[in-house]
Structure formats: C-alpha cells, structure tokens
Design a protein around this motif. Structure first.
Motif, short mmCIF file in Angstrom:
data_model
loop_
_atom_site.label_atom_id
_atom_site.label_comp_id
_atom_site.label_asym_id
_atom_site.label_seq_id
_atom_site.Cartn_x
_atom_site.Cartn_y
_atom_site.Cartn_z
N LYS A 24 0.83 -1.20 0.00
CA LYS A 24 0.00 0.00 0.00
C LYS A 24 0.87 1.26 0.00
O LYS A 24 0.55 2.25 -0.67
CB LYS A 24 -0.93 -0.03 1.21
CG LYS A 24 -1.85 1.20 1.33
CD LYS A 24 -2.81 1.33 0.17
CE LYS A 24 -3.85 0.23 0.11
NZ LYS A 24 -4.79 0.23 1.23
N MET A 67 -12.68 2.41 11.92
CA MET A 67 -12.13 1.30 11.16
C MET A 67 -13.16 0.23 10.82
O MET A 67 -12.89 -0.65 9.99
CB MET A 67 -10.96 0.66 11.93
CG MET A 67 -9.76 1.58 12.15
SD MET A 67 -8.93 2.11 10.62
CE MET A 67 -9.54 3.81 10.47
N LYS A 105 -14.02 1.12 3.45
CA LYS A 105 -12.58 0.90 3.27
C LYS A 105 -11.82 2.20 3.54
O LYS A 105 -12.13 3.25 2.97
CB LYS A 105 -12.28 0.41 1.85
CG LYS A 105 -10.80 0.15 1.59
CD LYS A 105 -10.58 -0.48 0.23
CE LYS A 105 -9.10 -0.59 -0.12
NZ LYS A 105 -8.32 -1.27 0.91
N VAL A 106 -10.83 2.09 4.41
CA VAL A 106 -9.96 3.23 4.75
C VAL A 106 -8.52 2.83 4.42
O VAL A 106 -8.07 1.73 4.76
CB VAL A 106 -10.09 3.60 6.25
CG1 VAL A 106 -9.14 4.72 6.61
CG2 VAL A 106 -11.54 4.00 6.58
N ASP A 107 -7.80 3.73 3.76
CA ASP A 107 -6.44 3.43 3.33
C ASP A 107 -5.38 4.00 4.27
O ASP A 107 -4.28 3.45 4.37
CB ASP A 107 -6.20 3.99 1.92
CG ASP A 107 -7.15 3.39 0.90
OD1 ASP A 107 -6.89 2.26 0.44
OD2 ASP A 107 -8.17 4.02 0.59
N LEU A 149 -4.72 5.91 8.19
CA LEU A 149 -5.10 6.44 9.51
C LEU A 149 -4.05 7.49 9.86
O LEU A 149 -2.90 7.18 10.16
CB LEU A 149 -5.14 5.33 10.56
CG LEU A 149 -5.44 5.78 12.00
CD1 LEU A 149 -6.80 6.46 12.10
CD2 LEU A 149 -5.36 4.59 12.96
N THR A 187 -3.00 -0.21 16.40
CA THR A 187 -2.60 -0.55 15.03
C THR A 187 -3.02 -1.96 14.67
O THR A 187 -3.50 -2.22 13.55
CB THR A 187 -1.09 -0.38 14.87
OG1 THR A 187 -0.74 0.98 15.19
CG2 THR A 187 -0.65 -0.68 13.45
N ARG A 201 -5.59 -2.70 11.61
CA ARG A 201 -5.19 -3.48 10.43
C ARG A 201 -5.93 -4.81 10.35
O ARG A 201 -6.06 -5.38 9.26
CB ARG A 201 -3.68 -3.69 10.44
CG ARG A 201 -2.94 -2.42 10.08
CD ARG A 201 -1.45 -2.59 10.01
NE ARG A 201 -0.84 -1.34 9.55
CZ ARG A 201 0.40 -0.97 9.85
NH1 ARG A 201 1.18 -1.77 10.58
NH2 ARG A 201 0.88 0.18 9.41
N GLN A 243 -8.80 -3.31 8.60
CA GLN A 243 -8.41 -2.65 7.34
C GLN A 243 -7.03 -3.16 6.93
O GLN A 243 -6.01 -2.51 7.15
CB GLN A 243 -8.37 -1.13 7.53
CG GLN A 243 -9.65 -0.48 7.97
CD GLN A 243 -10.67 -0.38 6.84
OE1 GLN A 243 -10.35 -0.56 5.65
NE2 GLN A 243 -11.92 -0.10 7.17
N LEU A 270 -3.53 -1.21 5.99
CA LEU A 270 -3.72 0.19 6.38
C LEU A 270 -2.38 0.89 6.63
O LEU A 270 -1.53 0.38 7.35
CB LEU A 270 -4.56 0.25 7.66
CG LEU A 270 -4.83 1.63 8.24
CD1 LEU A 270 -5.91 2.35 7.43
CD2 LEU A 270 -5.26 1.52 9.71
#
Length: 471
Positions: free
Chosen positions: A34, A220, A225-227, A229, A265, A269, A272, A275
């Motif tokens: 990502k 989250m 969908k979140v890419d 944070l 975290t 993750r 997501q 992330l």
C-alpha cells in the motif's frame, strides 16, 4: 495543525530531528504494498472542518491556554472559561446546509487528486462522525444539522470520494480537549497536555486509552474501506519516545502519554488490512510516512514522506483567506514529487459546508495542467540530481522514462531552448514535449543538454510548467 507558517528556526529543528531519528521500516507486506501504491498517487486533498469554521478562527487552538500566536482568542480579552463555553456552544448553531461532498469529490478528481484525508476529530474533541463514545458530535440532538439525513458527514464524505475512485484517509486527533479523561475539569488545563498527573490518576488515563481505542475502532469498522489512519497531536506519546523536539512543545513536565499504539494498530489493520498508519512526528514503527508541515524539504528524503500544506493561509475556513497562485501550487507539486514526496493540499470548508469558489477555480486549473503533464507526476520516483536550475526531474519507477519538467514564471513564454545538466541521455534518445505531437531536437552542449522547442510548440500558450519525456 496550526494556522501560522513554521519559522525558519522550527524548520531547521524539524530537519535536524528527522536526521537524528531513524525511519523505522514497516514489515507487514500488505502495508509495504500500500505504501508503494501511495507513493504513486502523489497528489491528495486534506480538509480541516469543524464548528470553529463559524467564527473563522484557527482550528481548536484558541481554547488551548498557551501563549502562542495561533492560540489567541477572538475577540481578545474574553476570560478563558467564558471563551471555552462560547466556543463549545458553537455546536448549537452548526448547520452546514450546503454540504455537498459529491461536488468536493468531483473537483478533487478533476484536479488529479488520488487520495484524501478528512478531519474526523480535531484537538477540540468535536466529532465529525457518529461516535458512540461522546455526545460532543455533529449527530448530537443539540446540533441543528443532526436532523439532516447526511448528518454523519464523515460517512457521507468518505462514500462520495470512494465513488470517484479516490482513496480514503481518516485524520484523527490523539489528544481530546473535551474529554474528561484528558482535560479533567477538576484541574484547569495549563497547556496542550492532560490537565492532571497521569502517574497519580492511572485509572483516568486508562479510561482515555479505552476511549481512543474505541473511537478509532468505530472509524475502522463503520466507515467502509480506509487506506490511511492519519494521527495528529504528536505530543501524545510514550515517555520513552519523547525527544527534544516534542518536549519543546510543552509548558508542563513531560508525561507518559502512552495510548498503546501497538494495540490500536493491530486492531485497525485487522479491520483494514494493509492500512497505512501515520503517527505523525512520533518517529517509530507506527509512522509509516513522515509529514513535514507547511514546508518542502531542501532535498530528497530517504523514506516515504508527504508535505501537508494549505491552499490558503489557514488550515481552517477564513472568510477572506488568500489562496496561493496556480503557478505556485503547480511548482510546489513538481518540486515535492521531484524530491520523492507526495503533496497533500488542504482546503477548509466554510460554516455552510461549502468551499470558497476560488478553491474550485484553482483545482480546475491544476487539473488542466495535470491532464497534459500527469504522466511526469504519477507513478514516478526521485532521480538524481532532482533539480538543475528551473528544471526538475522525475522518473517512472520501472525506469521506462525520465522527465525534465521546466518551471515557468507567471506570464513567461516558453524559450526556444531549454537547457539542463545532471541527466545524460543516451545518443539517439527520443524526447517529446507532453501535449505536443512531434519529436524534439536536442544536443550535448558542454556539460548541459540543450533541447530546441519548435516555434509551433511555443505558440501553444503553455503556463506554469512543461514536461519533456526522455526515453
């Protein structure tokens, strides 16, 4: 975020600190993938928005009892607690009836922006999403806009930008100046830090840890969908990670403001995968990329980075804000990309939920430039020497092409010959001016390359910058 531009001293301090604190490379293969994609996107939109837009004051900082330029209250002279009551009462009149995230998203896409970062909560603790952890939120019954079916503006904004194919970033403030577990009303706040001694009241801090975890978990799990944070408020960190830089921000002795980033975290993750986590200015394993604020580094950095910068003079809405010229915005983008970074450009929506018309005009002009020159921006990486005079260089990450981007001053004409040094094309290399059909003639001229621009090409009325593809 703060309204003022960083001083030269602070910029130097940032650079020195970044050099002394090594970048910790991520190991999760999905995150690494990502991050590589994120480095292809290059250009993003940031939005600071909250109840403070009604007054046109700097976001959050006016309620912070620090004697700093960006914390000054308007009008001056109001007693502190009276001001805080008035500030928090802004929620009772917040009614952005012209909120139209689809219009924002369409403008961002037209400008060539590939990702966005939206303030779900700033330091003042007012939530722009429908959190269950606090009543200080846009969906609370006392907020006029709560009656609107679009009241959860974070959800509406994320959905609108996703629909345009734009990647989603959630800005979240780690400190919360409304939460009793951070600024406990039993003690008056002295600065941006907790108003109580964490070591004396560990259960209260534990409550704040849980509060923070649950709010981020809501973002989250309930907002698609979140890419990215994107965590702000870097003074909230473990005591062991305090630095000279972070200590300089505080008026009170440093405390162990550990919110348990490993747990946050891992949870984020799990929900997501891949992330990107940006615990900004906390140089460690949860700062996947770094975020120089309102400045562009002097040279390329050897880790992923992003300049976050305002289009105008303020992060938040100001009625008479002055916006940077399109020429400056394009030059900033080229300069940043040539040094291996991304450009996150901020626009502050107004109290009615609309942008200044000028913001749309700037984005339209940037988009017109990107339509012609975008291939010299997207999917590129740094190449030495990155700049020579008024020519910047980029290269496709697969090495298939190099670009020489000539920066033009406002109103200037394209010259007959563009010269640059530092790049040595092979004999017979093909050169083309993006937006013009036809090969360019070039020759070695001492230590420099001289590229002849045909008269027909010069008549095109180029503005801001032109890109030469070298294959």
């Amino acid at each position: 975020m703060k309204k003022i531009i960083l001083s030269a001293f602070m910029l130097a301090a940032f650079g020195a600190q970044a050099q002394h604190e090594p970048y910790v490379k991520e190991t999760d293969p999905l995150v690494l993938q990502k991050l590589d994609e994120w480095q292809d996107w290059k250009f993003g939109l940031m939005m600071h928005w909250g109840t403070y837009s009604q007054w046109g004051v700097v976001e959050s900082w006016s309620i912070c009892p620090e004697d700093e330029g960006w914390t000054q209250r308007k009008p001056a002279g109001i007693p502190y607690y009276e001001y805080v009551r008035k500030y928090e009462a802004l929620a009772n009149t917040f009614n952005p009836v012209n909120f139209d995230p689809a219009k924002w998203a369409a403008a961002a896409k037209k400008a060539g922006m590939k990702y966005m970062v939206f303030t779900t909560k700033h330091h003042d603790g007012f939530n722009m999403f429908d959190t269950k952890q606090s009543d200080y939120k846009i969906t609370a019954p006392n907020v006029p806009f709560s009656k609107d079916p679009r009241a959860d503006v974070t959800k509406e904004t994320f959905n609108a930008f996703r629909k345009e194919g734009i990647h989603i970033g959630a800005y979240f403030s780690k400190p919360d100046w409304h939460a009793e577990s951070y600024w406990w009303s039993y003690f008056p706040p002295k600065d941006r830090n907790p108003s109580y001694e964490i070591a004396k009241y560990p259960e209260r801090w534990k409550s704040f840890q849980n509060f923070t975890y649950k709010q981020i978990e809501e973002l989250m799990t309930g907002y698609g969908k979140v890419d990215i944070l994107w965590l702000d408020g870097g003074w909230v960190r473990p005591l062991s990670m305090q630095t000279a830089e972070s200590r300089s921000w505080s008026k009170t002795p440093p405390q162990d403001q550990d919110i348990n980033m490993p747990a946050i975290t891992a949870m984020a993750r799990k929900n997501q995968p891949g992330l990107i986590v940006v615990d900004r200015s906390v140089h460690g394993p949860f700062e996947n990329y770094r975020t120089p604020e309102q400045q562009i580094p002097d040279k390329p950095l050897d880790y992923p980075w992003e300049t976050c910068m305002t289009m105008g003079g303020s992060w938040s809405y100001v009625a008479d804000d002055r916006y940077k010229s399109v020429n400056r915005l394009v030059h900033n983008l080229v300069d940043i990309v040539a040094k291996g970074g991304n450009y996150l450009l901020n626009i502050g929506p107004g109290p009615d939920g609309a942008w200044h018309d000028e913001a749309y005009r700037k984005l339209d002009s940037i988009g017109a430039w990107m339509n012609v020159n975008g291939e010299a921006i997207y999917g590129t990486r740094y190449i030495a020497p990155y700049k020579n005079g008024n020519v910047c260089f980029t290269q496709k990450k697969d090495g298939s092409a190099v670009y020489a981007i000539y920066l033009m001053e406002t109103g200037a004409q394209l010259p007959e010959v563009i010269r640059f040094a530092g790049i040595s094309p092979k004999k017979g290399a093909k050169m083309e001016l993006l937006g013009y059909k036809g090969k360019l003639k070039w020759k070695q001229d001492g230590d420099a390359i001289a590229v002849t621009v045909p008269a027909a090409a010069r008549k095109r009325g180029w503005t801001d910058a032109v890109a030469i593809r070298i294959q």
